[in-house]
Design a protein around this motif. Structure first.
Motif, mmCIF file in Angstrom:
data_model
loop_
_atom_site.group_PDB
_atom_site.id
_atom_site.type_symbol
_atom_site.label_atom_id
_atom_site.label_comp_id
_atom_site.label_asym_id
_atom_site.label_seq_id
_atom_site.Cartn_x
_atom_site.Cartn_y
_atom_site.Cartn_z
ATOM 1 N N ASN A 314 0.833 -1.197 0.000
ATOM 2 C CA ASN A 314 0.000 0.000 0.000
ATOM 3 C C ASN A 314 0.872 1.254 0.000
ATOM 4 N N PRO A 315 0.351 2.362 -0.530
ATOM 5 C CA PRO A 315 1.168 3.577 -0.683
ATOM 6 C C PRO A 315 1.280 4.391 0.606
ATOM 7 N N VAL A 316 1.921 3.811 1.615
ATOM 8 C CA VAL A 316 2.136 4.499 2.887
ATOM 9 C C VAL A 316 3.511 5.167 2.861
ATOM 10 N N ALA A 317 3.544 6.463 3.123
ATOM 11 C CA ALA A 317 4.813 7.198 3.077
ATOM 12 C C ALA A 317 5.769 6.692 4.145
ATOM 13 N N GLY A 318 7.048 6.598 3.800
ATOM 14 C CA GLY A 318 8.072 6.172 4.749
ATOM 15 C C GLY A 318 8.634 7.357 5.519
ATOM 16 N N PRO A 319 8.637 7.294 6.853
ATOM 17 C CA PRO A 319 9.169 8.410 7.643
ATOM 18 C C PRO A 319 10.673 8.550 7.497
ATOM 19 N N ASP A 320 11.149 9.769 7.604
ATOM 20 C CA ASP A 320 12.582 10.059 7.609
ATOM 21 C C ASP A 320 13.054 9.976 9.062
ATOM 22 N N LEU A 321 13.595 8.825 9.432
ATOM 23 C CA LEU A 321 13.964 8.611 10.831
ATOM 24 C C LEU A 321 15.110 9.506 11.279
ATOM 25 N N SER A 322 15.944 9.953 10.351
ATOM 26 C CA SER A 322 17.079 10.805 10.737
ATOM 27 C C SER A 322 16.613 12.189 11.167
ATOM 28 N N ARG A 323 15.403 12.576 10.760
ATOM 29 C CA ARG A 323 14.892 13.896 11.111
ATOM 30 C C ARG A 323 13.610 13.818 11.948
ATOM 31 N N ALA A 324 13.223 12.637 12.341
ATOM 32 C CA ALA A 324 11.949 12.466 13.029
ATOM 33 C C ALA A 324 12.004 13.025 14.441
ATOM 34 N N GLU A 325 10.941 13.687 14.831
ATOM 35 C CA GLU A 325 10.776 14.156 16.206
ATOM 36 C C GLU A 325 10.141 13.041 17.029
ATOM 37 N N THR A 326 10.616 12.859 18.252
ATOM 38 C CA THR A 326 10.081 11.813 19.120
ATOM 39 C C THR A 326 9.071 12.410 20.093
ATOM 40 N N LEU A 327 7.886 11.756 20.167
ATOM 41 C CA LEU A 327 6.831 12.161 21.080
ATOM 42 C C LEU A 327 6.547 11.012 22.036
ATOM 43 N N ASP A 328 6.410 11.306 23.322
ATOM 44 C CA ASP A 328 6.210 10.280 24.339
ATOM 45 C C ASP A 328 4.746 10.216 24.768
ATOM 46 N N PHE A 329 4.248 8.979 24.900
ATOM 47 C CA PHE A 329 2.888 8.756 25.370
ATOM 48 C C PHE A 329 2.926 7.652 26.424
ATOM 49 N N VAL A 330 2.419 7.975 27.605
ATOM 50 C CA VAL A 330 2.394 7.027 28.710
ATOM 51 C C VAL A 330 0.959 6.574 28.924
ATOM 52 N N PHE A 331 0.736 5.272 28.860
ATOM 53 C CA PHE A 331 -0.583 4.690 29.078
ATOM 54 C C PHE A 331 -0.606 4.125 30.496
ATOM 55 N N GLY A 332 -1.461 4.705 31.334
ATOM 56 C CA GLY A 332 -1.430 4.319 32.739
ATOM 57 C C GLY A 332 -2.780 4.452 33.395
ATOM 58 N N TRP A 333 -2.757 4.462 34.737
ATOM 59 C CA TRP A 333 -3.966 4.622 35.518
ATOM 60 C C TRP A 333 -4.439 6.070 35.434
ATOM 61 N N SER A 334 -5.694 6.272 35.753
ATOM 62 C CA SER A 334 -6.202 7.633 35.847
ATOM 63 C C SER A 334 -5.696 8.264 37.132
ATOM 64 N N PRO A 335 -5.308 9.526 37.101
ATOM 65 C CA PRO A 335 -4.881 10.193 38.342
ATOM 66 C C PRO A 335 -6.035 10.464 39.287
ATOM 67 N N GLU A 336 -7.286 10.348 38.800
ATOM 68 C CA GLU A 336 -8.441 10.650 39.644
ATOM 69 C C GLU A 336 -9.276 9.418 39.957
ATOM 70 N N GLY A 337 -9.572 8.601 38.948
ATOM 71 C CA GLY A 337 -10.305 7.373 39.168
ATOM 72 C C GLY A 337 -11.806 7.522 39.232
ATOM 73 N N ASP A 338 -12.325 8.734 38.966
ATOM 74 C CA ASP A 338 -13.773 8.910 39.057
ATOM 75 C C ASP A 338 -14.149 10.147 38.260
ATOM 76 N N GLY A 339 -15.451 10.288 38.035
ATOM 77 C CA GLY A 339 -15.969 11.559 37.540
ATOM 78 C C GLY A 339 -15.936 11.742 36.044
ATOM 79 N N ALA A 340 -15.889 10.673 35.224
ATOM 80 C CA ALA A 340 -15.933 10.854 33.784
ATOM 81 C C ALA A 340 -17.253 11.482 33.381
ATOM 82 N N ALA A 341 -17.192 12.408 32.433
ATOM 83 C CA ALA A 341 -18.402 13.096 32.001
ATOM 84 C C ALA A 341 -19.318 12.136 31.252
ATOM 85 N N SER A 342 -20.604 12.394 31.351
ATOM 86 C CA SER A 342 -21.565 11.657 30.541
ATOM 87 C C SER A 342 -22.069 12.586 29.450
#
Length: 460
Positions: A314-342
């Motif tokens: 498939n025609p998916v563009a290849g990233p330029d790893l030598s110039r790529a910016e790194t972004l961090d994402f942490v998947f964890g527990w909720s800091p609150e644990g309650d109160g999600a909006a409905s």
């Protein structure tokens, strides 16, 4: 790109919602749709001896239809909401225009009962995809709203049969009727498993296929929770594509781990002897669970897997790893644990999970700030860190990414939209931010998604 602010909704009221909900339809009435797709209530015999009531489907009755598109060609779908609640439709894995992505408030208003929305789907990629609601997601999917979508290659790949398999559980009691769709204690852990395994809304279906023929099995995991390991036994087989993207080096079709949202295309040679069977099984603590059977019929066609040419990339563009910016994402527990909006699109009322310490506030007008803003055309490395004891299939809308490396295992050079992030795993993936818009980014264990493990990336 459509983004509704909280002020738009509150000041415009029902008229604004209605106008935007039909926005994909109004102004295009002169053009006939390729498909009219109602969303309806139904009943169906998920088990051979009992009809399950209270189900939902795409179409008039029975399992949701398999939609077939041609690579690079537009396909127009008019979705008509015949439910008694709001809905939208997301086209999982398709790299399409942001306004067609089907995420409430982020890309469109919910489709209210009696309203319709016109989606124009143009996929640059061929392969195996699926579609489902992104509004009241857990209950609507649990009741049946998961359908398969195929984008055919420009040239026939040479199979005798193309067989899509919608693999998912339902939560049924002993009487064959629905029980509670989730339990909060499970939502805070690995999720609530179903009780009845089905393939194409059938229990242990038997498919008669030409002896000695070549079959393209499309395994699509539309379940809300289950991370499973599958085996295909009794015939020659190999995995030729994962998550819609062809593999340069096919893999064995045994011990295949697939999580919610993931797909696998398998080239299967049916045995030559009439009556001989191939089985698809799921590994469980109690031994293999039969999912489906495939039986050889008729005189052997004498085909061979070697006849099949590799699927075109498939025609998916290849990233330029030598110039790529790194972004961090942490998947964890909720800091609150309650109160999600409905809101119109529902909430479980709790926040157990978070991305970068922020729990999603529910599908409400005026979406939260993006987790990150990516420059259009830029190359990025996303560093995904799972600090929880549970696995999370992480899905990114509108973009495809390449697996790079993991601290726990060797990764195949796979292009995907849904990566299974194991407990305590840090995985790096790379992409080109070449599709503008606000793109949902979430765990595809739906209980996790609806209790905080959701956000979005902005490409601008």
């Amino acid at each position: 790109m459509l983004t509704l602010s909280r002020r738009d909704i509150l000041t415009g009221g029902a008229a604004t919602l209605a106008a935007v909900a039909v926005g994909g339809y109004a102004g295009a009435r002169a053009q006939a749709a390729d498909l009219l797709l109602p969303v309806t209530e139904t009943a169906h015999a998920l088990r051979p001896d009992v009809v399950t009531g209270g189900m939902m489907t795409f179409g008039d009755r029975g399992p949701p239809p398999v939609l077939r598109l041609r690579q690079g060609q537009p396909y127009v779908v008019d979705v008509v909401n015949r439910l008694r609640e709001a809905t939208v439709v997301h086209w999982h894995g398709l790299r399409l225009a942001n306004a067609m992505d089907g995420v409430p408030y982020l890309t469109q208003a919910p489709i209210e009962p009696g309203q319709r929305f016109r989606y124009t789907l143009t996929s640059p990629d061929a392969g195996t995809f699926w579609y489902h609601p992104h509004c009241n997601t857990l209950e609507q999917m649990a009741r049946g709203l998961t359908g398969l979508l195929i984008v055919d290659e420009a040239e026939d790949p040479g199979f005798d049969v193309d067989l899509p398999l919608n693999i998912r559980d339902f939560r049924l009691g002993a009487d064959g009727q629905f029980v509670e769709f989730y339990r909060l204690r499970n939502a805070a852990r690995g999720g609530t498993l179903g009780t009845q395994s089905t393939v194409n809304w059938q229990t242990e279906p038997l498919h008669d296929l030409p002896a000695g023929g070549l079959v393209r099995l499309r395994l699509v995991m539309t379940d809300m929770t289950r991370v499973g390991t599958y085996d295909l036994e009794g015939g020659e087989s190999r995995v030729i594509a994962l998550d819609s993207h062809p593999l340069a080096d096919p893999l064995p079709a045994a011990g295949l781990m697939l999580a919610p949202g993931q797909r696998a295309d398998v080239a299967l040679r049916i045995p030559d002897t009439e009556g001989q069977e191939v089985t698809l099984t799921l590994r469980t603590d109690r031994g293999p669970r039969l999912m489906a059977r495939f039986r050889a019929t008729g005189r052997s066609l004498g085909r061979a897997l070697a006849e099949l040419a590799p699927l075109p990339a498939n025609p998916v563009a290849g990233p330029d790893l030598s110039r790529a910016e790194t972004l961090d994402f942490v998947f964890g527990w909720s800091p609150e644990g309650d109160g999600a909006a409905s809101g119109i699109c529902g909430s479980l009322g709790k926040s157990f999970w978070s991305i970068n310490r922020v729990a999603w506030d529910g599908d409400t007008p005026g979406p939260m700030d993006p987790l990150a803003t990516l420059r259009l055309g830029g190359s990025y490395i996303l560093r995904l860190r799972n600090e929880t004891p549970n696995a999370h299939p992480i899905h990114l809308h509108g973009l495809s990414f390449r697996l790079l490396r993991s601290n726990r295992r060797a990764l195949p050079p796979l292009v995907t939209d849904t990566a299974l992030l194991l407990s305590q795993e840090t995985m790096e993936v790379a992409l080109v931010a070449d599709n503008p818009g606000n793109w949902a980014f979430h765990c595809h264990v739906i209980e996790h998604q609806k209790t905080g493990l959701t956000g979005y990336l902005r490409v601008a």
